[in-house]
Design a protein around this motif. Structure first.
Motif, PDB file in Angstrom:
ATOM      1  N   ASP A  22       1.123  -1.222  -0.021  1.00  0.00           N
ATOM      2  CA  ASP A  22       0.054   0.079   0.097  1.00  0.00           C
ATOM      3  C   ASP A  22       0.712   0.999  -0.362  1.00  0.00           C
ATOM      4  O   ASP A  22       0.648   2.164  -0.772  1.00  0.00           O
ATOM      5  CB  ASP A  22      -0.959  -0.056   1.512  1.00  0.00           C
ATOM      6  CG  ASP A  22      -1.758  -0.757   1.252  1.00  0.00           C
ATOM      7  OD1 ASP A  22      -2.002  -1.635  -0.404  1.00  0.00           O
ATOM      8  OD2 ASP A  22      -2.797  -1.369   2.336  1.00  0.00           O
ATOM      9  N   MET A  23       1.577   1.010   0.999  1.00  0.00           N
ATOM     10  CA  MET A  23       2.467   2.485   1.187  1.00  0.00           C
ATOM     11  C   MET A  23       3.819   2.701  -1.035  1.00  0.00           C
ATOM     12  O   MET A  23       3.461   3.892  -1.114  1.00  0.00           O
ATOM     13  CB  MET A  23       3.883   2.216   2.295  1.00  0.00           C
ATOM     14  CG  MET A  23       3.134   2.726   3.399  1.00  0.00           C
ATOM     15  SD  MET A  23       3.582   2.462   5.183  1.00  0.00           S
ATOM     16  CE  MET A  23       4.577   1.112   5.199  1.00  0.00           C
ATOM     17  N   LEU A  24       4.043   1.187  -0.897  1.00  0.00           N
ATOM     18  CA  LEU A  24       4.776   2.094  -2.558  1.00  0.00           C
ATOM     19  C   LEU A  24       4.369   2.264  -3.608  1.00  0.00           C
ATOM     20  O   LEU A  24       4.462   2.406  -4.255  1.00  0.00           O
ATOM     21  CB  LEU A  24       5.715   0.361  -2.349  1.00  0.00           C
ATOM     22  CG  LEU A  24       6.482  -0.126  -1.540  1.00  0.00           C
ATOM     23  CD1 LEU A  24       6.800  -1.645  -1.678  1.00  0.00           C
ATOM     24  CD2 LEU A  24       7.562   0.847  -2.322  1.00  0.00           C
ATOM     25  N   GLY A  25       2.786   2.005  -2.915  1.00  0.00           N
ATOM     26  CA  GLY A  25       1.923   1.837  -4.635  1.00  0.00           C
ATOM     27  C   GLY A  25       1.981   0.647  -5.459  1.00  0.00           C
ATOM     28  O   GLY A  25       1.716   0.805  -6.400  1.00  0.00           O
ATOM     29  N   ARG A  26       2.360  -0.527  -5.178  1.00  0.00           N
ATOM     30  CA  ARG A  26       2.492  -1.791  -6.034  1.00  0.00           C
ATOM     31  C   ARG A  26       3.024  -2.969  -4.918  1.00  0.00           C
ATOM     32  O   ARG A  26       4.024  -2.391  -4.360  1.00  0.00           O
ATOM     33  CB  ARG A  26       3.513  -1.146  -6.890  1.00  0.00           C
ATOM     34  CG  ARG A  26       5.368  -1.403  -6.363  1.00  0.00           C
ATOM     35  CD  ARG A  26       6.563  -0.697  -7.227  1.00  0.00           C
ATOM     36  NE  ARG A  26       7.783  -1.111  -6.890  1.00  0.00           N
ATOM     37  CZ  ARG A  26       8.108  -1.686  -6.170  1.00  0.00           C
ATOM     38  NH1 ARG A  26       8.342  -2.697  -5.501  1.00  0.00           N
ATOM     39  NH2 ARG A  26       9.307  -1.190  -5.753  1.00  0.00           N
ATOM     40  N   PRO A  27       2.803  -3.987  -5.686  1.00  0.00           N
ATOM     41  CA  PRO A  27       2.835  -5.240  -4.480  1.00  0.00           C
ATOM     42  C   PRO A  27       5.052  -5.139  -4.363  1.00  0.00           C
ATOM     43  O   PRO A  27       5.613  -4.431  -4.955  1.00  0.00           O
ATOM     44  CB  PRO A  27       2.473  -7.128  -5.230  1.00  0.00           C
ATOM     45  CG  PRO A  27       1.916  -5.542  -6.446  1.00  0.00           C
ATOM     46  CD  PRO A  27       2.455  -4.670  -6.942  1.00  0.00           C
TER      47      PRO A  27
END
Length: 212
Positions: free
Chosen positions: A93-98
């Protein structure tokens, strides 16, 4: 690349700016987070950087920090903490990607194939953050070889395999491809290929079973 060693840690903010930003890079502008600190004892901040920028003719652009749904500031520190706790969903979620691990498939014990669950032993560079020991739902991406780009659902075990070893000193990353698509009846030959593991969710911690 500025390596963080004892000499670097002892350098004042002013000396760092002159040596790295002004003389080495000849910067025209520096973009940082609004909580940016640098130099010995983290004494440097955005205000100091602005003053030094006026003196050495470069601009400073501070950016407002991003917060997640839980109002926690998104940062590399927070992402690493989530991974250390095995919370790959929050890290994603924080990265915006897995979150992804990358590595090369190497020879392992080849035990999985004897019990119907062949696994790819992915050797991950030591600089990468490996999630906490446990079992994860993930996607397996073939990064090289004849099927480069193919993506498969996978179960990934990160751990020390306590069912088979009493005191293995390091964790290994093993991925079992669940569905090979149209070629599911054919065993995958992944040895020597580059792989990416995209972590989706943590299913459980690693456990020791009574037998194979």
């Amino acid at each position: 690349v500025v390596r963080f060693d004892e000499a670097q840690a002892a350098e004042s903010p002013e000396d760092f700016v002159v040596r790295v930003l002004v003389r080495a890079l000849r910067v025209r502008a520096v973009v940082v987070g609004e909580d940016f600190h640098f130099g010995r004892g983290r004494a440097g901040n955005v205000d100091l950087l602005r003053r030094l920028g006026e003196e050495h003719d470069f601009g400073v652009v501070p950016y407002t920090l991003i917060t997640g749904e839980d109002s926690r500031v998104v940062s590399s520190t927070a992402i690493r903490a989530a991974l250390a706790a095995g919370d790959v969903a929050t890290a994603g979620d924080m990265l915006g990607r897995p979150y992804e691990l990358r590595g090369v498939v190497a020879d392992g014990d080849k035990r999985g194939r004897t019990i119907g669950f062949p696994t790819a032993n992915v050797e991950v560079p030591s600089a990468m953050c490996v999630p906490a020991d446990g079992v994860y739902a993930a996607w397996y991406v073939r990064d090289s070889g004849p099927r480069a780009g193919a993506v498969y659902p996978a179960a990934v075990n990160v751990g020390r395999r306590p069912t088979f070893y009493d005191d293995q000193p390091w964790s290994v990353v093993e991925a079992h491809v669940i569905d090979n698509g149209p070629d599911d009846h054919q065993p995958l030959d992944l040895y020597g290929e580059s792989a990416r593991l995209r972590f989706v969710a943590r299913l459980r911690g690693e456990k020791k079973f009574s037998g194979v």
